[in-house]
Motif scaffolding. Structure first.
Motif, PDB file in Angstrom:
ATOM      1  N   ASP A 189       0.822  -1.209   0.000  1.00  0.00           N
ATOM      2  CA  ASP A 189       0.000   0.000   0.000  1.00  0.00           C
ATOM      3  C   ASP A 189       0.860   1.264   0.000  1.00  0.00           C
ATOM      4  OD1 ASP A 189       0.863  -0.488   2.656  1.00  0.00           O
ATOM      5  OD2 ASP A 189      -0.868   0.550   3.499  1.00  0.00           O
ATOM      6  N   ARG A 190       2.094   1.170   0.534  1.00  0.00           N
ATOM      7  CA  ARG A 190       2.998   2.337   0.485  1.00  0.00           C
ATOM      8  C   ARG A 190       3.540   2.529  -0.930  1.00  0.00           C
ATOM      9  NH1 ARG A 190       4.267   2.143   6.007  1.00  0.00           N
ATOM     10  NH2 ARG A 190       2.335   1.326   6.915  1.00  0.00           N
ATOM     11  N   TYR A 191       3.851   1.412  -1.588  1.00  0.00           N
ATOM     12  CA  TYR A 191       4.247   1.523  -2.991  1.00  0.00           C
ATOM     13  C   TYR A 191       3.124   2.147  -3.812  1.00  0.00           C
ATOM     14  CZ  TYR A 191       8.680  -1.056  -2.980  1.00  0.00           C
ATOM     15  OH  TYR A 191       9.979  -1.435  -2.791  1.00  0.00           O
ATOM     16  N   ALA A 192       1.894   1.736  -3.526  1.00  0.00           N
ATOM     17  CA  ALA A 192       0.749   2.277  -4.260  1.00  0.00           C
ATOM     18  C   ALA A 192       0.607   3.775  -4.021  1.00  0.00           C
ATOM     19  CB  ALA A 192      -0.527   1.540  -3.852  1.00  0.00           C
ATOM     20  N   ALA A 193       0.826   4.207  -2.765  1.00  0.00           N
ATOM     21  CA  ALA A 193       0.730   5.631  -2.445  1.00  0.00           C
ATOM     22  C   ALA A 193       1.813   6.421  -3.175  1.00  0.00           C
ATOM     23  CB  ALA A 193       0.840   5.836  -0.939  1.00  0.00           C
ATOM     24  N   LEU A 194       3.031   5.864  -3.228  1.00  0.00           N
ATOM     25  CA  LEU A 194       4.110   6.528  -3.955  1.00  0.00           C
ATOM     26  C   LEU A 194       3.792   6.575  -5.450  1.00  0.00           C
ATOM     27  CD1 LEU A 194       6.967   7.773  -4.015  1.00  0.00           C
ATOM     28  CD2 LEU A 194       7.867   5.434  -4.252  1.00  0.00           C
ATOM     29  N   ALA A 195       3.289   5.463  -5.985  1.00  0.00           N
ATOM     30  CA  ALA A 195       2.933   5.407  -7.405  1.00  0.00           C
ATOM     31  C   ALA A 195       1.900   6.472  -7.747  1.00  0.00           C
ATOM     32  CB  ALA A 195       2.400   4.022  -7.751  1.00  0.00           C
ATOM     33  N   THR A 196       0.915   6.646  -6.879  1.00  0.00           N
ATOM     34  CA  THR A 196      -0.134   7.638  -7.113  1.00  0.00           C
ATOM     35  C   THR A 196       0.439   9.050  -7.146  1.00  0.00           C
ATOM     36  OG1 THR A 196      -1.786   6.202  -6.076  1.00  0.00           O
ATOM     37  CG2 THR A 196      -2.312   8.542  -6.232  1.00  0.00           C
ATOM     38  N   ARG A 197       1.389   9.330  -6.260  1.00  0.00           N
ATOM     39  CA  ARG A 197       2.006  10.654  -6.240  1.00  0.00           C
ATOM     40  C   ARG A 197       2.875  10.873  -7.479  1.00  0.00           C
ATOM     41  NH1 ARG A 197       1.254  13.554  -1.736  1.00  0.00           N
ATOM     42  NH2 ARG A 197       0.409  12.488   0.095  1.00  0.00           N
ATOM     43  N   TRP A 198       3.580   9.828  -7.900  1.00  0.00           N
ATOM     44  CA  TRP A 198       4.360   9.951  -9.138  1.00  0.00           C
ATOM     45  C   TRP A 198       3.438  10.277 -10.317  1.00  0.00           C
ATOM     46  CZ3 TRP A 198       8.424   5.406  -9.654  1.00  0.00           C
ATOM     47  CH2 TRP A 198       9.503   5.659  -8.786  1.00  0.00           C
ATOM     48  N   ALA A 199       2.369   9.513 -10.426  1.00  0.00           N
ATOM     49  CA  ALA A 199       1.445   9.697 -11.551  1.00  0.00           C
ATOM     50  C   ALA A 199       0.850  11.103 -11.548  1.00  0.00           C
ATOM     51  CB  ALA A 199       0.342   8.638 -11.495  1.00  0.00           C
ATOM     52  N   ALA A 200       0.513  11.604 -10.363  1.00  0.00           N
ATOM     53  CA  ALA A 200      -0.054  12.956 -10.260  1.00  0.00           C
ATOM     54  C   ALA A 200       0.942  14.014 -10.728  1.00  0.00           C
ATOM     55  CB  ALA A 200      -0.490  13.227  -8.822  1.00  0.00           C
ATOM     56  N   GLY A 201       2.233  13.702 -10.599  1.00  0.00           N
ATOM     57  CA  GLY A 201       3.268  14.640 -11.020  1.00  0.00           C
ATOM     58  C   GLY A 201       3.741  14.421 -12.444  1.00  0.00           C
ATOM     59  N   ASP A 226      -2.929   4.328 -13.281  1.00  0.00           N
ATOM     60  CA  ASP A 226      -1.996   4.946 -14.222  1.00  0.00           C
ATOM     61  C   ASP A 226      -0.674   4.178 -14.335  1.00  0.00           C
ATOM     62  OD1 ASP A 226      -3.586   7.169 -14.994  1.00  0.00           O
ATOM     63  OD2 ASP A 226      -3.145   8.120 -13.071  1.00  0.00           O
ATOM     64  N   ALA A 227      -0.456   3.199 -13.456  1.00  0.00           N
ATOM     65  CA  ALA A 227       0.791   2.440 -13.480  1.00  0.00           C
ATOM     66  C   ALA A 227       0.824   1.483 -14.675  1.00  0.00           C
ATOM     67  CB  ALA A 227       0.960   1.663 -12.175  1.00  0.00           C
ATOM     68  N   LEU A 228       2.021   1.238 -15.184  1.00  0.00           N
ATOM     69  CA  LEU A 228       2.231   0.252 -16.236  1.00  0.00           C
ATOM     70  C   LEU A 228       2.825  -0.986 -15.583  1.00  0.00           C
ATOM     71  CD1 LEU A 228       2.415  -0.682 -19.197  1.00  0.00           C
ATOM     72  CD2 LEU A 228       4.634   0.504 -19.329  1.00  0.00           C
ATOM     73  N   ASP A 229       2.095  -2.087 -15.623  1.00  0.00           N
ATOM     74  CA  ASP A 229       2.519  -3.308 -14.954  1.00  0.00           C
ATOM     75  C   ASP A 229       3.249  -4.214 -15.951  1.00  0.00           C
ATOM     76  OD1 ASP A 229       2.913  -5.482 -13.350  1.00  0.00           O
ATOM     77  OD2 ASP A 229       0.798  -5.823 -12.873  1.00  0.00           O
ATOM     78  N   LEU A 230       4.569  -4.347 -15.766  1.00  0.00           N
ATOM     79  CA  LEU A 230       5.377  -5.199 -16.636  1.00  0.00           C
ATOM     80  C   LEU A 230       5.808  -6.483 -15.930  1.00  0.00           C
ATOM     81  CD1 LEU A 230       7.716  -2.620 -18.444  1.00  0.00           C
ATOM     82  CD2 LEU A 230       5.527  -3.562 -19.201  1.00  0.00           C
ATOM     83  N   THR A 231       5.067  -6.866 -14.905  1.00  0.00           N
ATOM     84  CA  THR A 231       5.406  -8.073 -14.157  1.00  0.00           C
ATOM     85  C   THR A 231       5.489  -9.282 -15.086  1.00  0.00           C
ATOM     86  OG1 THR A 231       4.236  -7.199 -12.229  1.00  0.00           O
ATOM     87  CG2 THR A 231       4.739  -9.560 -12.234  1.00  0.00           C
TER      88      THR A 231
END
Length: 311
Positions: A189-201, A226-231
Motif C-alpha cells: 500500500d505504500r508503494y501504491a501511495a508513492l505510485a499515485t504521487r508519481w502519476a499525479a506529477g 496509471d501504473a504500467l505493470d510489466l510483471t
C-alpha cells in the motif's frame, strides 16, 4: 600478496547465487578477462544467468551448476571438473559448496584463489566477513595478483523495448523480494501511495517483477490505474535497458535494484534491520540507501523526499 601465475591456459571462475551476487561479480569477471586475455575462461554459474554470461563476452564457456546429489552426481561433477584441465580456479562464491568443488579436482588440483584450506592464493584477510561484497572481491583478486578491478558495469546489456509501449517519462518500482523474508519488503500500500504521487506529477510508475511478485504488483496496479505493470514481461537485458531510460527506481533490497544501480539509474533502495547495506548495499553512480528498523514504519513521503533529493 601473491603474483598471478604465468602461462595460465584454462581458468575456471565459480559464481553461483542470485541476481545480486551475479551483478556484483561483473567487475571481477571483467578484471579476470582483462588480466588473462589469452586464457580459455569457463564460468560455473546457476541456470538463470547462463545466457547472460554467454552474452557478456567475458567467458569462452559457461557451465551450469546442477548442484549434484548423491555419489553418482558428485562423481559426474568431479569428472567434468577434472576434464576441464584447469590451471587455476577463481572461487568468487567462497562457500563450503564451491570449496568442495575445488577439492573434487584432486589429485593435481589447480591453483586456487579462494578460502578453501590449501588454496595457493588464499583470501586470508581477517576482515573479509566485514567487508562490502565489492571490496571483498577486489581484495581477493588483489591477493591473487589482479590489482585492477573495475566497478560493475551494465553498459553491454542492451535490449529492444519497443514491445513494452513505454511512456515518455517513467520511474521503476521494484516491490519484490524473497517470500520467506517479508521484513525486507516495503508494504504494497505504500508503494501504491508513492505510485499515485508519481502519476499525479506526470511520472508514470512502471512495475517490475517476476511471476512470484504478481500478488504485490497487481495490488499496486489496482490502486494506481496509471501504473504500467510489466510483471513477468521483462528479461534481464530489458531490465538494464529500462533502468537506463527511467528517471528513477525505487525498490527493496533485491537483485533487480543491484542491476538498476550499475546501469546508472538514480536509485532509492529500501532497507530494514534484516540486511546490512554496509555488506551488500547497491552501488552505482546515484544510489541512496534509505534504512529504517522496520519498513512498515516508512511512509511514502519519506521515500518521495529521498527521490527528490537525487534529482
Amino acid at each position: 600478496m601473491a603474483d598471478l601465475p604465468t602461462g595460465l591456459k584454462r581458468v575456471l571462475v565459480i559464481k553461483l547465487g542470485a541476481l545480486g551476487d551475479f551483478v556484483q561479480a561483473m567487475g571481477p569477471f571483467q578484471a579476470i578477462r582483462t588480466a588473462l586475455p589469452q586464457a580459455e575462461i569457463t564460468l560455473l554459474t546457476t541456470k538463470p544467468f547462463a545466457g547472460l554470461a554467454e552474452r557478456s563476452g567475458w567467458f569462452d564457456r559457461v557451465w551450469v551448476d546442477s548442484r549434484p546429489r548423491g555419489p553418482l552426481g558428485y562423481l559426474a561433477l568431479r569428472n567434468r571438473l577434472r576434464g576441464g584441465g584447469f590451471d587455476m580456479v577463481f572461487d568468487l562464491q567462497t562457500s563450503d559448496r564451491s570449496a568442495l568443488y575445488w577439492w573434487l579436482m584432486w589429485p593435481g588440483r589447480p591453483y586456487l584463489s579462494g578460502i578453501a584450506p590449501g588454496a595457493s592464493h588464499p583470501h586470508d584477510n581477517p576482515a573479509r566477513d566485514r567487508m562490502h561484497t565489492l571490496d571483498r572481491q577486489r581484495d581477493q583478486l588483489a591477493r591473487a595478483g589482479i590489482a585492477d578491478v573495475p566497478m560493475p558495469n551494465a553498459a553491454w546489456m542492451n535490449a529492444d523495448l519497443s514491445s513494452l509501449a513505454l511512456p515518455q517519462r517513467f520511474g521503476l518500482l521494484v516491490p519484490g523480494g524473497a517470500p520467506h523474508r517479508p521484513e525486507k519488503r516495503w508494504p504494497a500500500d505504500r508503494y501504491a501511495a508513492l505510485a499515485t504521487r508519481w502519476a499525479a506529477g506526470g511520472l508514470t510508475p512502471v512495475l517490475i517483477g517476476t511471476a512470484a511478485d504478481a500478488e504485490w504488483t497487481s495490488a499496486i496496479a489496482a490502486a494506481c490505474p496509471d501504473a504500467l505493470d510489466l510483471t513477468g514481461r521483462t528479461d534481464l537485458l530489458q531490465l538494464a535497458s529500462l533502468a537506463r531510460r527511467a528517471e528513477i527506481a525505487v525498490g527493496n533490497d533485491t537483485g533487480p535494484m543491484h542491476l538498476a544501480a550499475v546501469a546508472g539509474c538514480r536509485c532509492v533502495v529500501l532497507y530494514s534491520h534484516a540486511s546490512d547495506p554496509k555488506l551488500c548495499g547497491q552501488k552505482g553512480p546515484q544510489v541512496t540507501i534509505l534504512r529504517v528498523p522496520n519498513l512498515t514504519g516508512l511512509n511514502e513521503m519519506d521515500v518521495l523526499a529521498a527521490c527528490t533529493a537525487l534529482a
